[in-house]
Design a protein around this motif. Structure first.
Motif, mmCIF file in Angstrom:
data_model
loop_
_atom_site.group_PDB
_atom_site.id
_atom_site.type_symbol
_atom_site.label_atom_id
_atom_site.label_comp_id
_atom_site.label_asym_id
_atom_site.label_seq_id
_atom_site.Cartn_x
_atom_site.Cartn_y
_atom_site.Cartn_z
ATOM 1 N N LEU A 205 0.841 -1.198 0.000
ATOM 2 C CA LEU A 205 0.000 0.000 0.000
ATOM 3 C C LEU A 205 0.876 1.247 0.000
ATOM 4 O O LEU A 205 2.029 1.219 0.453
ATOM 5 N N ASN B 110 -5.795 4.791 -1.758
ATOM 6 C CA ASN B 110 -5.169 3.592 -2.303
ATOM 7 C C ASN B 110 -6.091 2.873 -3.271
ATOM 8 O O ASN B 110 -5.676 2.465 -4.359
ATOM 9 N N LYS C 218 -5.149 -4.271 6.250
ATOM 10 C CA LYS C 218 -4.285 -3.851 5.145
ATOM 11 C C LYS C 218 -4.475 -4.780 3.943
ATOM 12 O O LYS C 218 -4.525 -4.318 2.794
#
Length: 250
Positions: free
Chosen positions: A87, A96, A140
């Motif tokens: 990321l 993102n 994530k």
């Protein structure tokens, strides 16, 4: 016609004394919307195979076809999720995920709408303004999955995406991966070294020999209903079969 096809794919790195034969004559056909798992221990060539499918590596010999067209390099028709969290740390979750649609020339409004759809799909609604350092490992990886989906790829390629997660989070992410795939179907190729993960996720499992060069060894059809339980009898039988056959390869 298969969605994706490998014909005699081999890969050799280096020359002479440094020659490393990683893949040997891989022939593979993947169906539309199939969830295919490539299973193998470390150093069996499975990540190299995925990179060739993604167009990040060129095969030394053989060809890869997507919808009948030869794969010659990376493209937005393939979404890739790595084991490491790739990321952009200076961008929010929304930033993102929206990057792909923006690069595909969607307007800012369209890019945000697309990104928000996939942020919601992976269960991160309410975290769109968070930065990567504020997220857990599982969160994530959800962002990574959302970002890959947001490009609207024809095929998803996942390279051991849960390898860095603790056992409990890993199980949760496996369940979430199936939920997302069932809700928004794509052809998926998922690389793992975990036999239980392979059975839980896959419609089919392709095992690679446990030494280089990587060769396709066995194809397992996973004829188990979803949702699957790790403790059900047929699951345990298949795990035992694959475990015993894998032990013979190492």
């Amino acid at each position: 016609m298969p969605k994706l096809q490998c014909v005699g794919v081999s890969k050799i790195f280096g020359e002479g004394a440094r020659r490393n034969h990683v893949l040997d004559s891989v022939d593979l056909e993947v169906k539309e919307d199939e969830f295919l798992v490539v299973l193998g221990p470390g150093q069996s060539g499975k990540s190299t195979l995925l990179k060739i499918l993604a167009g990040l590596e060129k095969p030394t010999s053989g060809k890869v076809y997507l919808d009948g067209k030869e794969v010659t390099g990376p493209g937005p028709d393939r979404g890739l999720v790595f084991q490491k969290y790739t990321l952009f740390p200076w961008k929010t979750v929304l930033g993102n995920v929206a990057m792909g649609p923006k690069l595909c020339r969607h307007s800012k409004k369209e890019a945000i709408e697309i990104a928000m759809h996939y942020i919601d799909l992976v269960g991160l609604k309410g975290f769109e303004k968070s930065y990567p350092h504020q997220l857990s490992g599982g969160m994530k990886q959800r962002v990574g999955i959302a970002r890959a989906y947001a490009n609207r790829p024809k095929i998803m390629l996942l390279d051991e995406p849960f390898g860095q997660l603790d056992a409990q989070t890993r199980i949760l992410m496996e369940q979430e991966t199936v939920r997302i795939w069932e809700k928004e179907k794509r052809t998926v190729i998922f690389v793992t070294n975990n036999i239980e993960e392979a059975i839980f996720l896959g419609d089919r499992i392709i095992s690679l020999e446990g030494k280089l060069p990587g060769r396709m060894k066995t194809i397992y059809d996973v004829n188990l209903p979803r949702p699957r339980l790790y403790t059900e009898l047929e699951f345990l039988k298949l795990r035992n079969t694959i475990t015993n056959e894998t032990a013979l390869l190492l």
